[in-house]
Design a protein around this motif. Structure first.
Motif, PDB file in Angstrom:
ATOM      1  N   PHE A  23      30.945 -44.433 -17.172  1.00  0.00           N
ATOM      2  CA  PHE A  23      31.441 -45.768 -16.813  1.00  0.00           C
ATOM      3  C   PHE A  23      31.540 -46.647 -18.055  1.00  0.00           C
ATOM      4  O   PHE A  23      32.555 -47.311 -18.288  1.00  0.00           O
ATOM      5  N   ASP A  27      35.075 -48.017 -19.316  1.00  0.00           N
ATOM      6  CA  ASP A  27      35.221 -49.477 -19.209  1.00  0.00           C
ATOM      7  C   ASP A  27      35.410 -50.117 -20.576  1.00  0.00           C
ATOM      8  O   ASP A  27      36.221 -51.037 -20.749  1.00  0.00           O
ATOM      9  N   LEU A  30      38.981 -49.376 -21.798  1.00  0.00           N
ATOM     10  CA  LEU A  30      39.969 -50.188 -21.066  1.00  0.00           C
ATOM     11  C   LEU A  30      39.933 -51.647 -21.521  1.00  0.00           C
ATOM     12  O   LEU A  30      40.977 -52.295 -21.627  1.00  0.00           O
ATOM     13  N   GLU A  31      38.739 -52.175 -21.800  1.00  0.00           N
ATOM     14  CA  GLU A  31      38.623 -53.551 -22.293  1.00  0.00           C
ATOM     15  C   GLU A  31      39.317 -53.701 -23.641  1.00  0.00           C
ATOM     16  O   GLU A  31      40.017 -54.691 -23.886  1.00  0.00           O
ATOM     17  N   VAL A  45      37.985 -72.494 -25.406  1.00  0.00           N
ATOM     18  CA  VAL A  45      37.281 -73.361 -26.342  1.00  0.00           C
ATOM     19  C   VAL A  45      35.802 -73.340 -25.990  1.00  0.00           C
ATOM     20  O   VAL A  45      35.438 -73.526 -24.823  1.00  0.00           O
ATOM     21  N   TRP A  46      34.952 -73.126 -26.975  1.00  0.00           N
ATOM     22  CA  TRP A  46      33.515 -73.026 -26.721  1.00  0.00           C
ATOM     23  C   TRP A  46      32.764 -73.994 -27.610  1.00  0.00           C
ATOM     24  O   TRP A  46      33.066 -74.138 -28.790  1.00  0.00           O
ATOM     25  N   HIS A  47      31.777 -74.683 -27.033  1.00  0.00           N
ATOM     26  CA  HIS A  47      30.985 -75.657 -27.772  1.00  0.00           C
ATOM     27  C   HIS A  47      29.546 -75.204 -27.831  1.00  0.00           C
ATOM     28  O   HIS A  47      28.941 -74.897 -26.795  1.00  0.00           O
ATOM     29  N   GLU A  48      28.982 -75.165 -29.046  1.00  0.00           N
ATOM     30  CA  GLU A  48      27.583 -74.769 -29.188  1.00  0.00           C
ATOM     31  C   GLU A  48      26.683 -75.908 -28.721  1.00  0.00           C
ATOM     32  O   GLU A  48      27.079 -77.069 -28.722  1.00  0.00           O
ATOM     33  N   PHE A  49      25.455 -75.576 -28.340  1.00  0.00           N
ATOM     34  CA  PHE A  49      24.496 -76.574 -27.887  1.00  0.00           C
ATOM     35  C   PHE A  49      24.167 -77.519 -29.040  1.00  0.00           C
ATOM     36  O   PHE A  49      23.796 -77.067 -30.108  1.00  0.00           O
ATOM     37  N   PRO A  50      24.296 -78.860 -28.816  1.00  0.00           N
ATOM     38  CA  PRO A  50      24.015 -79.807 -29.903  1.00  0.00           C
ATOM     39  C   PRO A  50      22.515 -79.888 -30.164  1.00  0.00           C
ATOM     40  O   PRO A  50      21.743 -80.288 -29.293  1.00  0.00           O
ATOM     41  N   ASN A  57      10.406 -84.375 -29.217  1.00  0.00           N
ATOM     42  CA  ASN A  57      10.981 -83.064 -28.899  1.00  0.00           C
ATOM     43  C   ASN A  57      11.902 -83.099 -27.689  1.00  0.00           C
ATOM     44  O   ASN A  57      12.050 -82.116 -26.969  1.00  0.00           O
ATOM     45  N   HIS A  58      12.515 -84.281 -27.435  1.00  0.00           N
ATOM     46  CA  HIS A  58      13.502 -84.390 -26.379  1.00  0.00           C
ATOM     47  C   HIS A  58      14.875 -84.508 -26.999  1.00  0.00           C
ATOM     48  O   HIS A  58      15.028 -85.009 -28.119  1.00  0.00           O
ATOM     49  N   TYR A  59      15.898 -84.083 -26.224  1.00  0.00           N
ATOM     50  CA  TYR A  59      17.272 -84.115 -26.753  1.00  0.00           C
ATOM     51  C   TYR A  59      17.867 -85.518 -26.633  1.00  0.00           C
ATOM     52  O   TYR A  59      17.552 -86.224 -25.683  1.00  0.00           O
TER      53      TYR A  59
ATOM     54  N   GLU B  23      16.903 -80.148 -18.557  1.00  0.00           N
ATOM     55  CA  GLU B  23      17.198 -81.088 -19.639  1.00  0.00           C
ATOM     56  C   GLU B  23      18.366 -80.594 -20.484  1.00  0.00           C
ATOM     57  O   GLU B  23      19.266 -81.355 -20.856  1.00  0.00           O
ATOM     58  N   TYR B  54      37.144 -44.626 -11.973  1.00  0.00           N
ATOM     59  CA  TYR B  54      37.251 -43.895 -13.237  1.00  0.00           C
ATOM     60  C   TYR B  54      37.048 -42.398 -12.999  1.00  0.00           C
ATOM     61  O   TYR B  54      36.182 -41.760 -13.584  1.00  0.00           O
ATOM     62  N   SER B  88      23.170 -71.831 -24.354  1.00  0.00           N
ATOM     63  CA  SER B  88      23.384 -71.974 -25.802  1.00  0.00           C
ATOM     64  C   SER B  88      24.705 -72.654 -26.124  1.00  0.00           C
ATOM     65  O   SER B  88      24.948 -73.033 -27.267  1.00  0.00           O
ATOM     66  N   CYS B  90      28.739 -74.240 -24.104  1.00  0.00           N
ATOM     67  CA  CYS B  90      29.501 -74.477 -22.878  1.00  0.00           C
ATOM     68  C   CYS B  90      30.984 -74.574 -23.191  1.00  0.00           C
ATOM     69  O   CYS B  90      31.382 -74.698 -24.360  1.00  0.00           O
TER      70      CYS B  90
END
Lengths: 59, 161
Positions: A23, A27, A30-31, A45-50, A57-59, B23, B54, B88, B90
């Motif tokens: 498999f 697979d 085929l991918e 479009v992908w955005h990394e965690f800021p 220790n808070h965002y 959070e 397959y 990680s 989005c």
């Protein structure tokens, strides 16, 4: 009797392993073919965690 | 508590990990959505099921898409931000405004999902549970209260058929 059951169980385990490998190989191929045909048109479009944390220790 | 008591109790939720992930979900959502704090959040996911054959191996495979689902009761808007189990990163937000959508309802079978048809061409089916343990597939977050609130909002304010 137990020996035969053990052999059957072993054969079934080997078949499951071979099936999973098969498999993954098919697979994966085929991918790759799908990516070659469609190219990079479907790039999302992908955005990394800021990474900005305050002193607590808070965002 | 004895051994059997612990067995019957079931898995215990790591609330510290859940809080940290909640959070992170908020940070990601607010990063992508303007006035993000006007929205309440839950974790949801989509399931994309397809069949394969397959040769001597055939069956079905399910692709799971993780989502941060935000809802604003006043503006009757649901904003969906795609993400990954470890939060990680989005993708871009998609908005579903009550006045613009074609249909919205809750599907019980085959799975319990909140279905939105933005137009005739396609739909999104959002699955949500109060907690999912498999961190490889889903965001680890406990959300019993939030899910109840979202369900109440969806069924009473967003339902459209």
């Amino acid at each position: 009797m137990l020996k035969e059951l053990g052999v059957i169980l072993l054969i079934m385990i080997v078949l499951v392993i071979i099936g999973n490998i098969w498999f993954d190989i098919v697979d994966g191929i085929l991918e790759k073919i799908k990516n070659l045909i469609t190219g990079n048109n479907n790039k999302t479009v992908w955005h990394e965690f800021p990474e900005n944390k305050d002193k607590n220790n808070h965002y | 508590m004895g051994l059997f008591g612990k067995l019957f109790k079931g898995p215990e939720i790591d609330m510290e990990k859940s809080r940290a992930n909640a959070e992170k979900m908020r940070v990601l959502f607010n990063h992508m959505v303007e006035n993000g704090d006007d929205y309440k959040l839950i974790f949801g996911y989509t399931e994309d099921v397809s069949r394969f054959n397959y040769g001597f191996v055939h069956g079905s495979k399910t692709k799971i898409g993780n989502l941060i689902v935000g809802w604003n009761k006043e503006s009757k808007t649901i904003a969906v931000v795609p993400t990954v189990p470890d939060l990680s990163g989005c993708g871009e937000a998609t908005y579903y405004r009550y006045n613009d959508i074609l249909k919205a309802y809750r599907n019980k079978y085959p799975t319990d999902a909140f279905v939105i048809y933005p137009d005739k061409k396609g739909y999104i089916a959002i699955n949500a549970y109060d907690w999912l343990e498999d961190e490889k597939l889903y965001v680890y977050v406990s959300q019993e209260k939030e899910l109840a609130e979202f369900t109440e909002f969806f069924m009473n304010s967003f339902y459209k058929k």
